[in-house]
Design an enzyme around this catalytic site. Sequence first.
Site, mmCIF file in Angstrom:
data_model
loop_
_atom_site.group_PDB
_atom_site.id
_atom_site.type_symbol
_atom_site.label_atom_id
_atom_site.label_comp_id
_atom_site.label_asym_id
_atom_site.label_seq_id
_atom_site.Cartn_x
_atom_site.Cartn_y
_atom_site.Cartn_z
ATOM 1 N N HIS A 1 15.996 -38.976 39.351
ATOM 2 C CA HIS A 1 15.045 -38.565 41.084
ATOM 3 C C HIS A 1 15.210 -39.362 41.962
ATOM 4 O O HIS A 1 15.215 -40.721 41.700
ATOM 5 C CB HIS A 1 13.039 -38.626 40.489
ATOM 6 N N ASP B 1 13.172 -42.792 42.414
ATOM 7 C CA ASP B 1 13.186 -43.073 41.504
ATOM 8 C C ASP B 1 14.229 -44.493 41.409
ATOM 9 O O ASP B 1 13.982 -45.864 41.503
ATOM 10 C CB ASP B 1 13.664 -43.099 40.276
HETATM 11 C C1 XUL Z 1 7.857 -34.144 33.131
HETATM 12 C C2 XUL Z 1 9.586 -34.135 32.878
HETATM 13 C C3 XUL Z 1 10.534 -34.588 34.447
HETATM 14 C C4 XUL Z 1 11.286 -33.814 34.968
HETATM 15 C C5 XUL Z 1 12.155 -34.098 35.979
HETATM 16 O O1 XUL Z 1 7.437 -34.373 32.440
HETATM 17 O O2 XUL Z 1 10.167 -33.678 32.703
HETATM 18 O O3 XUL Z 1 10.803 -35.847 34.793
HETATM 19 O O4 XUL Z 1 12.125 -33.662 33.806
HETATM 20 O O5 XUL Z 1 11.146 -34.092 37.310
#
Ligand code: XUL
Length: 436
Positions: free
Chosen positions: A100, A103
């Site tokens: 993300h 992150d």
């Molecule tokens: C949350 C989840 C996220 C997604 C990406 O449960 O799975 O981390 O994979 O946003």
Amino acid sequence: MPAFAEIQKIPFDGPRSKNPLAFHHYDPNEMVEGKPMRDHLRFSVAYWHTFRGTGSDPFGPGTMHRPWEAASDTVENAQNRARVAFEFMEKLGADFYCFHDRDIAPEGRSLTETNKNLDAVVKVLAEEQQRTGIKLLWGTANMFSNPRFMHGAATSSNADAFAYAAAQVKKALEVTKQLGGENYVFWGGREGYQNLWNTDMKRELDHLARFMHMAVDYAKQIGFTGQFLFEPKPKEPTKHQYDFDAAACINFLRAYDLADHVKLNIETNHATLAGHTMHHELEYAGHQGFLGSIDANTGDLLLGWDTDQFPTDIYLTTQCMLSILKYGGLAPGGVNFDAKVRRESFEPIDLFYAHIGGMDAFARGLKIAAAIRADGALDKLVRERYSSWHSGVGAEIEAGKHSFASLEKYMLEKGEISPNQSGRQELIENLINCYL
Ligand code: XUL
Ligand code: CO
């Protein structure tokens, strides 16, 4: 100074080895169904869990001692962490990673500063990708942690939150493209509701669709050719998420004319939160033509939330790989370990044990699934179960040659149906155990 100085590149030692820092089943170059294992599995490390997870939970703070982390959340620390991440992934032998935006780089005091921070870390990621050959499986944007997204992002009741999210995804798409990302994921962090009394569901879903169309348009504009993925999850953090399960996501994509642009990223623990199995979700997405990628993890049978544990259950990975092989593989998607070590597993070396276990479990699943397919016994039992459809009235119905009237005539003449066949569930369960 390397962060994992005492750890060498994880070797493949074969199934008899007792070395905990070796693969026992994952041999990246072993050919399975005419393709090297690494190309079937396309393993990816999730940056948020592996490099940002601290072990905190609602009852207490982080437990994890990461000697490379500085006390403050600076860009310099983020850049150093990125280098550590690549040292880890290189030693592990993972071919991909995912992140993300938030992150990898700290948020600044303004959007301008935040974007600048992101660019500074992306520069290091690009260098490290170049150095190691490790690739970006997908990028995504975190639009759920910052309080501005308390009501959601694309489905927020606040139009400014939608606008901020748009600006954020614009930038996330740019850096994903810059890093050669092969996919881009939407997971509706808070795209759902806590309470229907205060929610205009139709309006929120219309906004979510408009948002995704804007992303598709912008990708076209900048020449980002990666696959868009939508990740189903039924609840958590909201009581109801609009991306509930594969079926709900596919309906949304079709209803809003997004089906040509977006596939699904299916996650095990999300499937079970929705009251399904991963196998069910993969089959549903697969036969509808929406299987894009997977987030590999598992929940705990006795805990009702998204525990995001590393997958080690061979039945689970066999089922995953059976479906994945059946629908022609995952590429450009992959097997991303959206999984975290337990709060009690606080040492850096636990990150290696966790990923090695997950990779080995998937390698075994792949080999077992390929053996089941090569043998053909399971397929034969399933085909036999449907044998009444292979000729006669069944084949005619499938060919569209019948109506209610013609079937009434057929049944009036025949009087009663031909005897049913056994479902053979127990026989099949025993058969599967023969391959494990
Ligand atoms: C949350 C989840 C996220 C997604 C990406 O449960 O799975 O981390 O994979 O946003
Ligand atoms: Co996920």
